[in-house]
Write a protein that holds these residues in place. Structure first.
Motif, PDB file in Angstrom:
ATOM      1  N   ARG A  47      52.059  38.978  49.544  1.00  0.00           N
ATOM      2  CA  ARG A  47      51.990  39.858  48.368  1.00  0.00           C
ATOM      3  C   ARG A  47      51.064  39.330  47.291  1.00  0.00           C
ATOM      4  NH1 ARG A  47      57.404  43.283  48.017  1.00  0.00           N
ATOM      5  NH2 ARG A  47      57.142  44.015  50.117  1.00  0.00           N
ATOM      6  N   VAL A  48      50.165  38.439  47.661  1.00  0.00           N
ATOM      7  CA  VAL A  48      49.169  37.995  46.689  1.00  0.00           C
ATOM      8  C   VAL A  48      48.217  39.144  46.378  1.00  0.00           C
ATOM      9  CG1 VAL A  48      47.239  36.435  46.324  1.00  0.00           C
ATOM     10  CG2 VAL A  48      49.332  35.581  47.352  1.00  0.00           C
ATOM     11  N   ASP A  59      49.340  46.639  51.145  1.00  0.00           N
ATOM     12  CA  ASP A  59      50.713  46.204  51.370  1.00  0.00           C
ATOM     13  C   ASP A  59      51.091  46.410  52.811  1.00  0.00           C
ATOM     14  OD1 ASP A  59      52.595  45.452  49.167  1.00  0.00           O
ATOM     15  OD2 ASP A  59      51.477  47.051  48.189  1.00  0.00           O
ATOM     16  N   ARG A  98      48.992  42.205  46.181  1.00  0.00           N
ATOM     17  CA  ARG A  98      49.671  43.058  45.220  1.00  0.00           C
ATOM     18  C   ARG A  98      49.563  42.467  43.815  1.00  0.00           C
ATOM     19  NH1 ARG A  98      55.729  45.408  45.749  1.00  0.00           N
ATOM     20  NH2 ARG A  98      54.790  46.464  47.495  1.00  0.00           N
ATOM     21  N   ARG A  99      49.728  41.156  43.758  1.00  0.00           N
ATOM     22  CA  ARG A  99      49.610  40.474  42.478  1.00  0.00           C
ATOM     23  C   ARG A  99      48.214  40.670  41.888  1.00  0.00           C
ATOM     24  NH1 ARG A  99      52.978  36.381  40.296  1.00  0.00           N
ATOM     25  NH2 ARG A  99      54.099  35.484  42.016  1.00  0.00           N
ATOM     26  N   LEU A 100      47.207  40.543  42.739  1.00  0.00           N
ATOM     27  CA  LEU A 100      45.823  40.720  42.273  1.00  0.00           C
ATOM     28  C   LEU A 100      45.620  42.139  41.766  1.00  0.00           C
ATOM     29  CD1 LEU A 100      43.816  38.840  45.039  1.00  0.00           C
ATOM     30  CD2 LEU A 100      44.184  38.134  42.681  1.00  0.00           C
ATOM     31  N   ARG A 101      46.270  43.076  42.457  1.00  0.00           N
ATOM     32  CA  ARG A 101      46.091  44.455  42.086  1.00  0.00           C
ATOM     33  C   ARG A 101      46.744  44.753  40.743  1.00  0.00           C
ATOM     34  NH1 ARG A 101      48.195  49.442  45.429  1.00  0.00           N
ATOM     35  NH2 ARG A 101      46.668  50.988  44.757  1.00  0.00           N
ATOM     36  N   LEU A 102      47.818  44.016  40.453  1.00  0.00           N
ATOM     37  CA  LEU A 102      48.521  44.239  39.184  1.00  0.00           C
ATOM     38  C   LEU A 102      47.942  43.401  38.051  1.00  0.00           C
ATOM     39  CD1 LEU A 102      52.249  44.555  40.235  1.00  0.00           C
ATOM     40  CD2 LEU A 102      50.785  46.289  39.238  1.00  0.00           C
TER      41      LEU A 102
END
Lengths: 370, 305
Positions: A204-205, A368, A207-211
């Motif tokens: 989920r890195v 994801d 996802r983190r980058l996307r947020l």
């Protein structure tokens, strides 16, 4: 309440800082990953050393003959002619004919020379290796003719003045270096991209980058930069090892053109990694799929063995593979005197391949799992 | 002041599954809001839609007055999202990890290190994240979500798998974060956690919000019995039954298992005064309904996936 930050730095600055951070993260991760280090740096180098030693004398048909007893034409040769002869032939003295004959039959020696009656020179050879059988006959014959001519006491009417134009004989190290370098660069770029993508998605890195307010472009740029750095390290190691006197690769004038070529090839191989990373859900699957593409591509692209003598249809297939363009162009600029025009079309082809594969991969890409 | 989150009629369908089926939710600025529900209730999808990771099929959402979908670079620095513990880069230490994430927001290493200290990880700063304990990793994850000083924080099951000490310490941290004026949205399986931390909770099931309110108000609403127990041997069961009846207490259940004499009642007042008169208060315990009872009443008792 600690006031939420209102001073947002300029977008440009943020991009640079993201690029720098991600580059640092990936390089640090790579340096601390022993498996990755082994497969991208150590293993290709071991291949180069191994193949290099094994094929060191391949390509030059060095002939070994036995001299049984005294053979006048050989023993009476003038010193410099003898030295010249021994560049092509190793002559070992044997007293026992049967021992020497046994070695010829087994193929340990390529021929046996002994003194016959009436000035005859007897040559016995095996046809097991036709090339060497021909070579041994030609060489011994020329030795005899020279001796005859010398015995006649006349100056030779015709002489041959050979001189080498270029090293077209393609010594093993000349194809091993670009070939295995191609394999090394492909391994680093395909696996680096594929495993990073899968790992970041799974953890989920992504996802983190996307947020986070980062530009995806700077993340991609960082990955490209890291792969190029790794490829340059591989290139440097290979060139240093191959040009050592033991292996004897001689770089020609425009060898540095291999660097832009390696950059384009890295990008092309990364696009393959992008595809396998986009399709695979786990690191294991990503490794497997990458290997299935990488190994055949390396064989067909001429990374391990030259494909000049392969069937025509295989050569056609190889033209669709980025490996071929890297290997043949690198061969050309590294040691065969190739110039800019020998690499430019290949670089264009590699970038076109990268564009095509990136476009295909994008269709499979997801941020994801599920 | 605009609400931190206002969501209206969110729906999301995956194939045959209606994961979110018309969720409407308002979270006030500065509120600590819990989203509760059994597995598969649609909590995670709801949270992901609120965060802007997924696009809802239907519905309107505003976070701090802005739409989270599509990706909005103006909104992102103002929200912080805590991920489950393993969402870190591989082979990096705690300090390298938080500095990297902080740099994405233009936050310098000094502030990142201070955040690490704040969650009690200063001593573990050079431990690789893969080698950290569950509690350490959770705290690092929260620190990463807070490094850029967001106004609105999303926490996804932050205390799952922690031991009681680590859980209490984390609660203190979360309360402090909220006390600083940040709005916090939390999903959790632990109802005691929600009861302790949250100003209001929303109980979800089958993709819908079943009930929203302050935990105490929801507990009162279900009007459950109170269980009073004292140590055995101070008062016989039959004697107790007569005395409670005489005092006018309505008794739902009364028994003595040899350890405790236990009474379930809706009117604990008369029961307690009878026990006091009889001098039988040794080992007194009074237990009312909890949020767990509310939860089970709303969502049923059958097993969930």
């Amino acid at each position: 309440m600690s006031a939420p930050s209102t001073n947002t730095p300029s977008i440009e600055k943020e991009r640079v800082s993201t690029f720098v951070s991600i580059t640092r993260v990936m390089l640090t991760g790579f340096m601390r990953d022993r498996t990755a280090l082994f497969f991208t740096l150590a293993m290709p180098l071991i291949f180069l050393l191994l193949f290099g030693v094994l094929t060191k004398n391949a390509g030059t048909s060095h002939v070994k003959i036995a001299e049984v007893g005294q053979v006048a034409v050989l023993d009476s040769m003038p010193g410099d002619s003898r030295t010249e002869l021994e560049k092509a032939v190793t002559i070992t003295k044997y007293d026992d004919e049967s021992v020497a004959l046994q070695k010829v039959k087994k193929g340990d020696l390529d021929g046996l020379v002994e003194q016959g009656p009436n000035g005859q020179v007897v040559l016995r050879f095996s046809m097991s290796d036709q090339v060497k059988a021909g070579a041994v006959q030609t060489i011994v014959n020329s030795v005899v003719q020279q001796a005859n001519q010398a015995a006649s006491g006349q100056q030779p009417k015709f002489t041959l003045a050979p001189s080498q134009v270029e090293d077209n004989s393609l010594k093993a190290i000349q194809y091993l270096t670009p070939g295995l370098l191609g394999y090394a660069v492909a391994t680093g770029a395909v696996f680096g991209t594929s495993l990073t993508l899968v790992n970041w998605r799974k953890r989920r890195v992504l996802r983190r980058l996307r947020l986070a307010p980062v530009s995806i472009g700077s993340v991609v740029a960082a990955r490209v930069a890291v792969s190029v750095v790794v490829a340059f390290v591989q290139t440097a190691i290979f060139l240093v090892v191959a040009t050592m006197p033991f292996f004897g690769l001689k770089l020609t004038g425009n060898w540095w053109l291999v660097l832009p070529l390696v950059v384009c090839a890295t990008i092309a191989f990364m696009s393959i990694g992008f595809l396998t990373g986009a399709i695979a859900k786990t690191e294991e699957a990503a490794s497997g799929i990458s290997q299935i593409i990488l190994l055949p591509m390396s064989f067909l692209g001429g990374a391990f063995i030259p494909i000049d003598n392969a069937p025509h249809w295989l050569q056609t297939v190889s033209r669709a593979l980025p490996m071929r363009y890297l290997v043949t162009s690198a061969q050309s600029v590294l040691s065969k005197g190739g110039g800019v025009m020998d690499v430019l079309p290949a670089m264009g082809g590699l970038l076109a391949f990268a564009a095509l594969f990136t476009a295909i991969s994008w269709r499979f890409f997801s941020w994801d799992d599920a | 002041m605009t609400a931190a989150i206002s969501a209206d009629g969110i729906r999301k369908r995956y194939g045959d599954v209606q994961a979110v089926d018309g969720v409407s939710l308002t979270v006030e600025t500065g509120e600590f809001h819990g989203i509760l529900g059994p597995n598969g209730a649609g909590k995670t999808t709801t949270l992901e839609i609120l965060e802007g990771i997924r696009e809802p099929d239907e519905g309107r959402i505003e976070l701090l007055g802005m739409a989270p979908w599509p990706r909005n670079a103006k909104l992102l620095p103002r929200i912080g999202v805590q991920f489950q513990a393993s969402a870190f880069f591989v082979k990096l230490t705690a300090r390298e990890t938080i500095r990297t994430f902080a740099s994405f927001y233009g936050v310098g290493p000094k502030r990142a290190d201070a955040m690490l200290e704040r969650v009690g990880l200063a001593d573990s700063a050079s431990v690789l994240t893969d080698k950290m304990s569950g509690g350490q990793a959770q705290r690092l994850s929260i620190a990463c979500a807070l490094a850029h000083d967001p106004e609105l924080v999303f926490l996804d099951e932050p205390t799952t798998g922690l031991d009681p000490q680590a859980r209490r310490n984390l609660w203190d941290l979360l309360r402090d974060i909220n006390a600083e004026g940040r709005t916090v949205v939390l999903t959790t399986h632990y109802l005691d956690e929600a009861e302790v931390l949250c100003d209001r909770v929303s109980v979800m099931d089958h993709g819908k919000v079943l009930k929203t309110g302050a935990p105490a108000a929801l507990v009162r609403e279900i009007d459950d019995t109170v269980r009073v127990s004292v140590e055995s041997g101070q008062l016989g069961v039959e004697a107790a039954r007569e005395l409670f009846a005489a005092a006018g207490a309505e008794i739902a259940n009364l028994d003595d298992n040899g350890v405790s004499l236990a009474v379930s009642t809706r009117g604990p007042g008369p029961v307690l005064s009878v026990l006091a008169e009889q001098n039988a208060l040794r080992g007194l315990e009074v237990r009312g309904a909890t949020l767990e009872d509310v939860f089970l009443q709303l969502t049923g008792r059958e097993y969930r996936a």
